[in-house]
Design an enzyme around this catalytic site. Sequence first.
Site, PDB file in Angstrom:
ATOM      1  N   ASP A   1       2.258  -1.350  11.675  1.00  0.00           N
ATOM      2  CA  ASP A   1       2.209  -2.670  12.309  1.00  0.00           C
ATOM      3  C   ASP A   1       3.518  -3.454  12.184  1.00  0.00           C
ATOM      4  O   ASP A   1       3.518  -4.679  12.252  1.00  0.00           O
ATOM      5  CB  ASP A   1       1.039  -3.481  11.733  1.00  0.00           C
TER       6      ASP A   1
ATOM      7  N   ASP B   1      -0.521   1.458   8.547  1.00  0.00           N
ATOM      8  CA  ASP B   1      -0.992   0.591   9.644  1.00  0.00           C
ATOM      9  C   ASP B   1      -0.058   0.618  10.857  1.00  0.00           C
ATOM     10  O   ASP B   1      -0.458   0.207  11.949  1.00  0.00           O
ATOM     11  CB  ASP B   1      -1.113  -0.861   9.172  1.00  0.00           C
TER      12      ASP B   1
ATOM     13  N   ARG C   1      -6.956  -3.545   9.180  1.00  0.00           N
ATOM     14  CA  ARG C   1      -7.607  -4.869   9.209  1.00  0.00           C
ATOM     15  C   ARG C   1      -7.101  -5.702  10.378  1.00  0.00           C
ATOM     16  O   ARG C   1      -7.849  -6.444  10.992  1.00  0.00           O
ATOM     17  CB  ARG C   1      -7.370  -5.612   7.885  1.00  0.00           C
TER      18      ARG C   1
ATOM     19  N   ARG D   1       0.804  -4.745  -5.695  1.00  0.00           N
ATOM     20  CA  ARG D   1       0.856  -6.017  -4.977  1.00  0.00           C
ATOM     21  C   ARG D   1       1.168  -7.045  -6.054  1.00  0.00           C
ATOM     22  O   ARG D   1       0.518  -7.085  -7.095  1.00  0.00           O
ATOM     23  CB  ARG D   1      -0.464  -6.287  -4.275  1.00  0.00           C
TER      24      ARG D   1
ATOM     25  N   THR E   1       4.135   2.063   6.109  1.00  0.00           N
ATOM     26  CA  THR E   1       2.756   1.576   6.051  1.00  0.00           C
ATOM     27  C   THR E   1       1.930   2.377   7.037  1.00  0.00           C
ATOM     28  O   THR E   1       2.340   2.574   8.181  1.00  0.00           O
ATOM     29  CB  THR E   1       2.647   0.066   6.369  1.00  0.00           C
TER      30      THR E   1
ATOM     31  N   GLY F   1       0.834  -1.209   0.000  1.00  0.00           N
ATOM     32  CA  GLY F   1       0.000   0.000   0.000  1.00  0.00           C
ATOM     33  C   GLY F   1       0.863   1.251   0.000  1.00  0.00           C
ATOM     34  O   GLY F   1       1.911   1.276   0.647  1.00  0.00           O
TER      35      GLY F   1
ATOM     36  N   ASP G   1       4.815  -5.057   5.921  1.00  0.00           N
ATOM     37  CA  ASP G   1       5.366  -6.360   6.318  1.00  0.00           C
ATOM     38  C   ASP G   1       5.416  -7.358   5.158  1.00  0.00           C
ATOM     39  O   ASP G   1       6.359  -8.142   5.064  1.00  0.00           O
ATOM     40  CB  ASP G   1       4.638  -6.935   7.542  1.00  0.00           C
TER      41      ASP G   1
HETATM   42  P1  ATP Z   1       0.704  -2.692   3.498  1.00  0.00           P
HETATM   43  O1  ATP Z   1       1.062  -2.878   4.949  1.00  0.00           O
HETATM   44  O2  ATP Z   1       0.511  -1.266   3.148  1.00  0.00           O
HETATM   45  O3  ATP Z   1      -0.393  -3.604   3.034  1.00  0.00           O
HETATM   46  P2  ATP Z   1       2.642  -4.542   2.510  1.00  0.00           P
HETATM   47  O4  ATP Z   1       4.044  -4.399   2.073  1.00  0.00           O
HETATM   48  O5  ATP Z   1       2.384  -5.371   3.740  1.00  0.00           O
HETATM   49  O6  ATP Z   1       2.030  -3.094   2.664  1.00  0.00           O
HETATM   50  P3  ATP Z   1       1.506  -6.653   0.860  1.00  0.00           P
HETATM   51  O7  ATP Z   1       0.507  -6.589  -0.239  1.00  0.00           O
HETATM   52  O8  ATP Z   1       1.257  -7.549   2.005  1.00  0.00           O
HETATM   53  O9  ATP Z   1       1.764  -5.120   1.303  1.00  0.00           O
HETATM   54  O10 ATP Z   1       2.912  -7.097   0.224  1.00  0.00           O
HETATM   55  C1  ATP Z   1       3.456  -6.407  -0.888  1.00  0.00           C
HETATM   56  C2  ATP Z   1       4.132  -7.362  -1.815  1.00  0.00           C
HETATM   57  O11 ATP Z   1       5.224  -8.005  -1.127  1.00  0.00           O
HETATM   58  C3  ATP Z   1       3.275  -8.543  -2.300  1.00  0.00           C
HETATM   59  O12 ATP Z   1       2.429  -8.173  -3.349  1.00  0.00           O
HETATM   60  C4  ATP Z   1       4.342  -9.514  -2.745  1.00  0.00           C
HETATM   61  O13 ATP Z   1       4.866  -9.141  -4.002  1.00  0.00           O
HETATM   62  C5  ATP Z   1       5.430  -9.302  -1.694  1.00  0.00           C
HETATM   63  N1  ATP Z   1       5.316 -10.333  -0.644  1.00  0.00           N
HETATM   64  C6  ATP Z   1       4.374 -10.439   0.298  1.00  0.00           C
HETATM   65  N2  ATP Z   1       4.561 -11.531   1.051  1.00  0.00           N
HETATM   66  C7  ATP Z   1       5.642 -12.155   0.560  1.00  0.00           C
HETATM   67  C8  ATP Z   1       6.347 -13.351   0.896  1.00  0.00           C
HETATM   68  N3  ATP Z   1       5.959 -14.143   1.892  1.00  0.00           N
HETATM   69  N4  ATP Z   1       7.444 -13.674   0.153  1.00  0.00           N
HETATM   70  C9  ATP Z   1       7.836 -12.865  -0.858  1.00  0.00           C
HETATM   71  N5  ATP Z   1       7.207 -11.749  -1.217  1.00  0.00           N
HETATM   72  C10 ATP Z   1       6.135 -11.389  -0.539  1.00  0.00           C
END
Ligand code: ATP
Length: 319
Positions: free
Chosen positions: A129, A127, A171, A72, A125, A11, A103
């Site tokens: 978190d 969040d 969430r 994503r 982020t 995000g 994360d």
């Molecule tokens: P936000 O907290 O704003 O949602 P985020 O970084 O947690 O941000 P996610 O959609 O959970 O957002 O993850 C972003 C991208 O990171 C995913 O679309 C994927 O490409 C990669 N990713 C997530 N989990 C994994 C994993 N376990 N191994 C490798 N890549 C991952």
Amino acid sequence: MRKIGILTSGGDAPGMNAAIRAIVRKSIFHGLEVFGLRRGFQGLISNDCFRMHLGSVADIIHRGGTILRTARTPEFMHESGRRAALSTLRANELDALVVIGGDGSFHGADWLTSAGVPTVGIPATIDNDIACTDYCIGFDTAVCNVTDAINKVRDTATSHERVYVIEVMGRTSGHIALFAGLAGGAESILVPELPFDLEHVCQRLHRGVQRGKLHSIILVAEGAGSALSIGEEIKMRTNMETRVTILGHLQRGGTPTAFDRILASRFGAAAVDLLLSGRFGQMVGNVGCELRFSPLAAALAQKKEFPAELYHLAGILSI
Ligand code: ATP
């Protein structure tokens, strides 16, 4: 260390641009070449990579979102996507990567580290978190946006003598609800981290009316339950006029606060220092005013502590 790449993933969070600016300028200051990858891990997979200069980051410190775009990218969780990502890094002779995101993005950064790619992470982020840091980039701006919305809703709530249930993002994390609820003087704050009793919420509303309150604000993190159902339930139990407002994506839009810009500038510069000193697989964070570096794997293994004492304080101040 000669060439580094930067990507923003997950995000969008206000302040990501200030972090990109700091990484580019600090890197160039130290004689490094910098490349931007568009749309997070998608840019790594599809080799969407471009050289960044001092001017590439001019006039962005005050802008929300991310000039590198974000996405994503589920393909990055699979072998074929990961192979393509590694071949992009080789093709562009990138020696290291800075991943800015939440994360999920840190899981991606941790995988790159385990695959031998020198990688560091910057927590961004709304969040808030991620463990091992007090603040993530974007959280302060989101809290200010929600507080501003509470102020506006309060005007109409008072005029019409209504109860307002406001749903905010989170969430699995109630940090925005808690901080904005405390700053905005909410009567009740409902978060996914702690159980709540709607009967208790309704009793507080009745007590407020008895002592002459003209309005009440209840802040609900989306993970604590649907604001629409909670609003319905409150209306049914109290017979008070109740309205529901879902703030949605406006929470993470707009110009980043000075706090987020400063945090992002410090995190971006520190990420370059980590790379230059050969400390890979780490994330940048802050504890109080101090910068802290922690292994990505350690941050991912922990759940960020919920500030229960602030929650308790918000409860006392809204009696
Ligand atoms: P936000 O907290 O704003 O949602 P985020 O970084 O947690 O941000 P996610 O959609 O959970 O957002 O993850 C972003 C991208 O990171 C995913 O679309 C994927 O490409 C990669 N990713 C997530 N989990 C994994 C994993 N376990 N191994 C490798 N890549 C991952």
